[in-house]
Design a protein around this motif. Structure first.
Motif, PDB file in Angstrom:
ATOM      1  N   LEU A 136      35.431  40.164  53.447  1.00  0.00           N
ATOM      2  CA  LEU A 136      35.997  40.978  52.373  1.00  0.00           C
ATOM      3  C   LEU A 136      37.515  41.070  52.491  1.00  0.00           C
ATOM      4  O   LEU A 136      38.230  41.068  51.480  1.00  0.00           O
ATOM      5  CB  LEU A 136      35.392  42.384  52.398  1.00  0.00           C
ATOM      6  CG  LEU A 136      33.891  42.491  52.102  1.00  0.00           C
ATOM      7  CD1 LEU A 136      33.454  43.950  52.127  1.00  0.00           C
ATOM      8  CD2 LEU A 136      33.544  41.855  50.767  1.00  0.00           C
TER       9      LEU A 136
ATOM     10  N   LEU B 197      23.778  39.175  44.835  1.00  0.00           N
ATOM     11  CA  LEU B 197      23.624  40.300  45.760  1.00  0.00           C
ATOM     12  C   LEU B 197      22.237  40.925  45.629  1.00  0.00           C
ATOM     13  O   LEU B 197      21.565  41.193  46.629  1.00  0.00           O
ATOM     14  CB  LEU B 197      24.694  41.366  45.485  1.00  0.00           C
ATOM     15  CG  LEU B 197      26.135  41.013  45.838  1.00  0.00           C
ATOM     16  CD1 LEU B 197      27.070  42.126  45.379  1.00  0.00           C
ATOM     17  CD2 LEU B 197      26.291  40.779  47.334  1.00  0.00           C
TER      18      LEU B 197
ATOM     19  N   THR C 167      27.104  39.606  53.153  1.00  0.00           N
ATOM     20  CA  THR C 167      26.296  40.820  53.001  1.00  0.00           C
ATOM     21  C   THR C 167      24.968  40.668  53.719  1.00  0.00           C
ATOM     22  O   THR C 167      24.497  41.605  54.388  1.00  0.00           O
ATOM     23  CB  THR C 167      26.057  41.114  51.509  1.00  0.00           C
ATOM     24  OG1 THR C 167      27.309  41.209  50.835  1.00  0.00           O
ATOM     25  CG2 THR C 167      25.288  42.418  51.335  1.00  0.00           C
TER      26      THR C 167
ATOM     27  N   TYR D 224      31.340  40.814  58.132  1.00  0.00           N
ATOM     28  CA  TYR D 224      31.328  41.281  56.747  1.00  0.00           C
ATOM     29  C   TYR D 224      32.712  41.774  56.319  1.00  0.00           C
ATOM     30  O   TYR D 224      33.245  41.376  55.278  1.00  0.00           O
ATOM     31  CB  TYR D 224      30.294  42.391  56.617  1.00  0.00           C
ATOM     32  CG  TYR D 224      30.179  43.020  55.248  1.00  0.00           C
ATOM     33  CD1 TYR D 224      29.684  42.305  54.172  1.00  0.00           C
ATOM     34  CD2 TYR D 224      30.541  44.357  55.052  1.00  0.00           C
ATOM     35  CE1 TYR D 224      29.561  42.895  52.914  1.00  0.00           C
ATOM     36  CE2 TYR D 224      30.409  44.948  53.809  1.00  0.00           C
ATOM     37  CZ  TYR D 224      29.933  44.214  52.750  1.00  0.00           C
ATOM     38  OH  TYR D 224      29.812  44.790  51.511  1.00  0.00           O
TER      39      TYR D 224
ATOM     40  N   VAL E   8      30.627  36.178  49.576  1.00  0.00           N
ATOM     41  CA  VAL E   8      30.314  37.570  49.886  1.00  0.00           C
ATOM     42  C   VAL E   8      28.810  37.831  49.986  1.00  0.00           C
ATOM     43  O   VAL E   8      28.378  38.570  50.886  1.00  0.00           O
ATOM     44  CB  VAL E   8      30.977  38.515  48.868  1.00  0.00           C
ATOM     45  CG1 VAL E   8      30.456  39.948  49.016  1.00  0.00           C
ATOM     46  CG2 VAL E   8      32.488  38.504  49.022  1.00  0.00           C
TER      47      VAL E   8
ATOM     48  N   SER F 273      28.803  45.911  48.567  1.00  0.00           N
ATOM     49  CA  SER F 273      29.355  44.637  48.098  1.00  0.00           C
ATOM     50  C   SER F 273      29.600  44.663  46.595  1.00  0.00           C
ATOM     51  O   SER F 273      30.592  44.107  46.111  1.00  0.00           O
ATOM     52  CB  SER F 273      28.403  43.490  48.457  1.00  0.00           C
ATOM     53  OG  SER F 273      28.282  43.370  49.851  1.00  0.00           O
TER      54      SER F 273
END
Length: 218
Positions: free
Chosen positions: A127, A30, A108, A123, A104, A65
């Motif tokens: 999730l 991330l 993101t 997004y 993820v 995230s």
């Protein structure tokens, strides 16, 4: 004579280690998605603060995230805190969860690049699927009686509801994003008090189960 090895169904430590590793890598990716701004030719380093400030969508995406993956890690930990053994179904459902967690960071990036109806829905959808995979995992271990003895049916039901509530809210936000993207993003804040309420109920139920178990004659 006892066998010099544990039954495969009781070897959950490697499964948990793999899961923690994948989740840790996903969280690390991330921050790696946030690029360092480049100073345009003909300008000085004095513009760097402004360039960094313009990256606020990336910081928001990272923080969101990180928190959601952290929540799912907490819930995943809660599953295996009560699982005494596993079967093939647990292995594959856990791999499905890890597959979605690893996706993820890409979701993101899409959200940060396109914070419109599609980006928000994409997004939130990723999730939500991640959360639903955890709910499936919990449903499987409870249905197959792989959980530790002593958990009441009420505790199992509260935990199941907690697994489902976050992805349900996210699915609702994905639909809302088609009409009001800003309101859809703001709706994610409701996950904090909702999960807090379910956590308090779950803790109370577990404590009640322990009290009942201690009071039973041995």
């Amino acid at each position: 004579m006892a066998l010099p090895f544990r039954p495969e169904s009781e070897e959950t430590d490697r499964l948990i280690t793999l899961s923690d590793g994948v989740i840790a890598i996903a969280i690390t990716l991330l921050v790696l998605e946030i690029s360092v701004p480049t100073v345009p030719d003909g300008t000085t380093a004095a513009v760097v603060p402004d360039l960094v400030a313009e990256q606020w969508p990336e910081f928001v995406g990272y923080a969101l995230s990180f928190l959601v993956i952290g929540l799912y890690w907490t819930l995943h930990r809660r599953v295996f805190a009560h699982v005494e053994r596993h079967d093939r179904g647990v292995l594959w459902l856990n791999l499905l969860f890890l597959l979605l967690v690893a996706f993820v960071p890409y979701a993101t990036s899409v959200f940060v690049a396109y914070p419109n109806g599609f980006g928000i829905a994409f997004y939130a959808g990723v999730l939500a699927l991640t959360g639903f995979s955890l709910a499936l995992l919990w449903g499987h271990v409870s249905r197959k009686r792989l959980l530790e003895a002593g958990l009441t049916s009420r505790t199992v039901e509260i935990q199941a509801a907690r697994f489902l509530i976050s992805p349900i809210v996210l699915v609702g936000s994905a639909a809302l994003a088609q009409f009001d993207p800003t309101l859809a993003v703001l709706s994610w804040a409701s996950l904090i008090p909702i999960n807090a309420v379910f956590e308090s109920r779950l803790v109370a139920s577990i404590e009640e189960s322990l009290t009942e178990s201690e009071n039973q004659p041995h």
